[in-house]
Design an enzyme around this catalytic site. Structure first.
Site, PDB file in Angstrom:
ATOM      1  N   LYS A 151       0.823  -1.271   0.023  1.00 62.12           N
ATOM      2  CA  LYS A 151      -0.056   0.146  -0.195  1.00 62.12           C
ATOM      3  C   LYS A 151       0.753   1.306  -0.086  1.00 62.12           C
ATOM      4  CE  LYS A 151      -2.103  -1.664   3.564  1.00 62.12           C
ATOM      5  NZ  LYS A 151      -1.926  -3.135   3.551  1.00 62.12           N
ATOM      6  N   ILE A 152       1.727   1.389   0.911  1.00 62.84           N
ATOM      7  CA  ILE A 152       2.614   2.469   0.869  1.00 62.84           C
ATOM      8  C   ILE A 152       3.718   2.781  -0.312  1.00 62.84           C
ATOM      9  CG2 ILE A 152       4.619   3.741   2.364  1.00 62.84           C
ATOM     10  CD1 ILE A 152       3.102   2.472   4.825  1.00 62.84           C
ATOM     11  N   ASP A 171       9.538  -6.980  -5.020  1.00 57.41           N
ATOM     12  CA  ASP A 171       8.646  -7.277  -4.088  1.00 57.41           C
ATOM     13  C   ASP A 171       8.539  -9.081  -4.392  1.00 57.41           C
ATOM     14  OD1 ASP A 171       6.170  -8.108  -2.836  1.00 57.41           O
ATOM     15  OD2 ASP A 171       5.865  -5.878  -2.672  1.00 57.41           O
ATOM     16  N   PRO A 204       7.679  -4.946   4.991  1.00 62.02           N
ATOM     17  CA  PRO A 204       7.404  -4.979   6.412  1.00 62.02           C
ATOM     18  C   PRO A 204       8.510  -5.822   7.110  1.00 62.02           C
ATOM     19  CG  PRO A 204       6.252  -6.826   5.244  1.00 62.02           C
ATOM     20  CD  PRO A 204       6.831  -5.782   4.197  1.00 62.02           C
ATOM     21  N   THR A 230      11.598   4.219   5.796  1.00 64.22           N
ATOM     22  CA  THR A 230      10.521   4.609   6.497  1.00 64.22           C
ATOM     23  C   THR A 230       9.755   3.440   6.984  1.00 64.22           C
ATOM     24  OG1 THR A 230       9.025   4.729   4.591  1.00 64.22           O
ATOM     25  CG2 THR A 230      10.064   6.822   5.591  1.00 64.22           C
ATOM     26  N   ARG A 232      10.977  -0.434   8.569  1.00 62.25           N
ATOM     27  CA  ARG A 232      11.516  -0.920  10.015  1.00 62.25           C
ATOM     28  C   ARG A 232      13.056  -0.779   9.797  1.00 62.25           C
ATOM     29  NH1 ARG A 232       7.250   0.310  11.505  1.00 62.25           N
ATOM     30  NH2 ARG A 232       5.775  -1.160  12.590  1.00 62.25           N
ATOM     31  N   ASP A 256      13.945   6.942   9.144  1.00 63.26           N
ATOM     32  CA  ASP A 256      12.585   7.400  10.175  1.00 63.26           C
ATOM     33  C   ASP A 256      12.604   6.096  11.415  1.00 63.26           C
ATOM     34  OD1 ASP A 256      10.341   8.858  11.260  1.00 63.26           O
ATOM     35  OD2 ASP A 256       9.265   7.114  10.456  1.00 63.26           O
ATOM     36  N   GLU A 261      15.156   0.059  17.728  1.00 65.42           N
ATOM     37  CA  GLU A 261      14.747   1.513  18.422  1.00 65.42           C
ATOM     38  C   GLU A 261      14.096   1.552  19.700  1.00 65.42           C
ATOM     39  OE1 GLU A 261      12.653   2.682  14.764  1.00 65.42           O
ATOM     40  OE2 GLU A 261      10.600   2.924  15.873  1.00 65.42           O
ATOM     41  N   HIS A 304      10.461   8.057  14.059  1.00 68.46           N
ATOM     42  CA  HIS A 304       9.427   7.093  13.749  1.00 68.46           C
ATOM     43  C   HIS A 304       8.106   8.104  13.765  1.00 68.46           C
ATOM     44  CE1 HIS A 304       7.995   2.620  13.615  1.00 68.46           C
ATOM     45  NE2 HIS A 304       7.169   3.377  12.957  1.00 68.46           N
TER      46      HIS A 304
HETATM   47  P1  NAI Z   1       1.758  -3.672   2.647  1.00 68.52           P
HETATM   48  O1  NAI Z   1       1.832  -5.024   3.490  1.00 68.52           O
HETATM   49  O2  NAI Z   1       0.706  -3.194   2.103  1.00 68.52           O
HETATM   50  O3  NAI Z   1       2.993  -4.156   1.776  1.00 68.52           O
HETATM   51  C1  NAI Z   1       4.127  -4.687   2.081  1.00 68.52           C
HETATM   52  C2  NAI Z   1       4.879  -5.048   0.799  1.00 68.52           C
HETATM   53  O4  NAI Z   1       6.233  -5.585   1.036  1.00 68.52           O
HETATM   54  C3  NAI Z   1       3.976  -6.299   0.115  1.00 68.52           C
HETATM   55  O5  NAI Z   1       3.718  -5.960  -1.200  1.00 68.52           O
HETATM   56  C4  NAI Z   1       4.832  -7.420   0.384  1.00 68.52           C
HETATM   57  O6  NAI Z   1       4.730  -8.333  -0.652  1.00 68.52           O
HETATM   58  C5  NAI Z   1       6.315  -6.835   0.341  1.00 68.52           C
HETATM   59  N1  NAI Z   1       7.435  -7.715   0.990  1.00 68.52           N
HETATM   60  C6  NAI Z   1       7.162  -8.575   2.063  1.00 68.52           C
HETATM   61  N2  NAI Z   1       8.455  -9.127   1.817  1.00 68.52           N
HETATM   62  C7  NAI Z   1       9.250  -8.776   0.982  1.00 68.52           C
HETATM   63  C8  NAI Z   1      10.598  -8.918   0.718  1.00 68.52           C
HETATM   64  N3  NAI Z   1      11.530  -9.852   1.174  1.00 68.52           N
HETATM   65  N4  NAI Z   1      11.196  -8.269  -0.251  1.00 68.52           N
HETATM   66  C9  NAI Z   1      10.459  -7.354  -0.920  1.00 68.52           C
HETATM   67  N5  NAI Z   1       8.951  -7.195  -0.868  1.00 68.52           N
HETATM   68  C10 NAI Z   1       8.582  -7.558   0.432  1.00 68.52           C
HETATM   69  O7  NAI Z   1       2.382  -3.047   3.950  1.00 68.52           O
HETATM   70  P2  NAI Z   1       2.387  -1.350   4.017  1.00 68.52           P
HETATM   71  O8  NAI Z   1       1.143  -0.738   4.553  1.00 68.52           O
HETATM   72  O9  NAI Z   1       2.746  -0.811   2.544  1.00 68.52           O
HETATM   73  O10 NAI Z   1       3.579  -0.930   4.818  1.00 68.52           O
HETATM   74  C11 NAI Z   1       4.794  -1.399   4.882  1.00 68.52           C
HETATM   75  C12 NAI Z   1       5.702  -1.184   6.117  1.00 68.52           C
HETATM   76  O11 NAI Z   1       5.866   0.351   6.470  1.00 68.52           O
HETATM   77  C13 NAI Z   1       4.800  -2.014   7.239  1.00 68.52           C
HETATM   78  O12 NAI Z   1       4.936  -3.080   7.405  1.00 68.52           O
HETATM   79  C14 NAI Z   1       5.560  -0.978   8.606  1.00 68.52           C
HETATM   80  O13 NAI Z   1       6.739  -1.844   8.883  1.00 68.52           O
HETATM   81  C15 NAI Z   1       6.005   0.159   7.769  1.00 68.52           C
HETATM   82  N6  NAI Z   1       5.033   1.245   8.504  1.00 68.52           N
HETATM   83  C16 NAI Z   1       5.886   2.384   8.943  1.00 68.52           C
HETATM   84  C17 NAI Z   1       5.398   3.728   9.294  1.00 68.52           C
HETATM   85  C18 NAI Z   1       6.235   4.576   9.924  1.00 68.52           C
HETATM   86  O14 NAI Z   1       5.531   5.579  10.693  1.00 68.52           O
HETATM   87  N7  NAI Z   1       7.446   4.919   9.677  1.00 68.52           N
HETATM   88  C19 NAI Z   1       3.829   3.502   9.502  1.00 68.52           C
HETATM   89  C20 NAI Z   1       3.171   2.744   8.708  1.00 68.52           C
HETATM   90  C21 NAI Z   1       3.919   1.432   8.221  1.00 68.52           C
END
Ligand code: NAI
Length: 339
Positions: A151-152, A171, A204, A230, A232, A256, A261, A304
């Site tokens: 999504k992000i 991905d 993630p 941004t 982890r 971030d 952390e 963060h």
């Molecule tokens: P999402 O679940 O929609 O997308 C994650 C994508 O990463 C998926 O398409 C997945 O297939 C891919 N992925 C998983 N393992 C992978 C790998 N080994 N290599 C390449 N791609 C891989 O998650 P979303 O909503 O996009 O968020 C992503 C991450 O952003 C979250 O898991 C969270 O850790 C982080 N986040 C950080 C925030 C912040 O304030 N800094 C706030 C919200 C989320």
């Protein structure tokens, strides 16, 4: 259902209370630690953010617990496998701030590419209009590499395309309909590292993404690229990034999130915890490595806050209240499922 919220300031508690009329909600401003877990001793549900580590020790201290509701999308701060083994459900807010975090990634990218922070300091602190050392570079025509196109990540790709960047993606589950639509393409990780002028991490934290950028592959990064994280902190082996910043492989990093952390948040807990000496020493080494990054002139470090916009915060609180109310009425939603 008695529910104790940790790490919720009074202003957020005021927003949550009217949305939680069906549960007995209590609010603790501090994050959850082994020192204050007793405040939730008889609770059936707790709600935490990513700065509260929900470890085995914490779970064992809560005998009535049925639900851990995290006010985040990521859930790597919770021992989900252990919770599951004890029949405790975990739910998340799966989709807040998907534009919020993507916009913040670009805030970091632009601040780095145009030396915004040193330029600000030049005028504000040095009272000087001297532009020496402040030359940046255009994003237009450069290559953006996005690791994790969920999504992000998809929004990061869209913004990059809006700047006229070429975009390469990586991905585990490529969505080629999306890349075809926006004019991006999937490549393998080494190709992405070697071709991107700007790399954005948006995957993630999982076993597979632990140290996705590490001592073995950091040298594949195109010389002088920018790296923005941004997602982890654990996606990057901190020592590898320090090396890459020192030898110029990575010209600048926007971070971030940091490896370990939570330890940065509460150093005292680390030093006084029951962890054995070697774990404490590893923790302290990591803490020093994180500090090295935070103090580096080539790094823009933020605490963060990529998610922290008015809109995302309202969504987090709304969905959290809904998650808990649904669970209490026997119709759980947004549950984490693990194998
Ligand atoms: P999402 O679940 O929609 O997308 C994650 C994508 O990463 C998926 O398409 C997945 O297939 C891919 N992925 C998983 N393992 C992978 C790998 N080994 N290599 C390449 N791609 C891989 O998650 P979303 O909503 O996009 O968020 C992503 C991450 O952003 C979250 O898991 C969270 O850790 C982080 N986040 C950080 C925030 C912040 O304030 N800094 C706030 C919200 C989320």
């Amino acid at each position: 259902m008695k529910t104790v919220f940790f790490g919720v300031p009074p202003t957020d508690a005021d927003i949550l209370r009217p949305q939680l009329s069906a549960v007995d909600a209590q609010f603790v401003a501090e994050v959850l630690t082994s020192s204050n877990v007793a405040q939730a001793q008889d609770a059936e549900a707790i709600s935490v953010f990513i700065d509260s580590g929900v470890t085995r020790e914490i779970i064992d201290a809560l005998p009535n617990l049925k639900l851990i509701s995290t006010r985040s999308a990521g859930f790597d701060h919770i021992d989900v496998a252990y919770a599951k083994s004890k029949g405790i459900a975990v739910c998340t807010v799966p989709a807040y701030g998907t534009h919020t975090v993507a916009e913040f990634a670009f805030a970091l990218i632009l601040a780095l590419s145009r030396n915004i922070i040193p330029a600000y300091q030049r005028l504000r602190v040095d009272n000087s209009f001297d532009s020496t050392g402040l030359m940046g570079f255009d994003l237009f025509g450069k290559t953006l590499g996005v690791i994790g196109t969920g999504k992000i990540g998809k929004n990061v790709v869209r913004i990059g395309r809006g700047f006229g960047m070429e975009v390469v993606c990586n991905d585990l589950f490529p969505d080629t309909a999306f890349t075809d639509e926006v004019g991006a393409k999937y490549v393998d990780l080494p190709t992405l590292l070697g071709s991107a002028d700007v790399i954005s991490l948006n995957a993630p934290y999982t076993k597979e993404t632990h140290h996705l950028i590490n001592q073995s592959n950091v040298s594949l990064i195109k010389k002088g690229a920018l790296l923005v994280n941004t997602a982890r902190g654990e996606l990057i082996e901190t020592s590898a990034l320090i090396t890459a910043l020192r030898d110029g492989t990575v010209a600048g990093a926007g971070l971030d999130v940091f490896e370990g952390e939570r330890r940065l948040i509460d150093v005292t807990t680390l030093v006084t915890s029951n962890a054995d000496a070697s774990m404490q020493s590893d923790g302290l080494k990591l803490l020093l490595a994180d500090e090295t990054l935070i103090r580096s002139g080539r790094v823009i470090a933020t605490p963060h806050v990529a998610y922290f916009s008015r809109e995302a915060k309202a969504e987090i609180l709304r969905v959290t209240a809904e998650n808990i109310t649904h669970f209490a009425s026997g119709t759980p939603q947004n549950l984490v499922t693990i194998q």
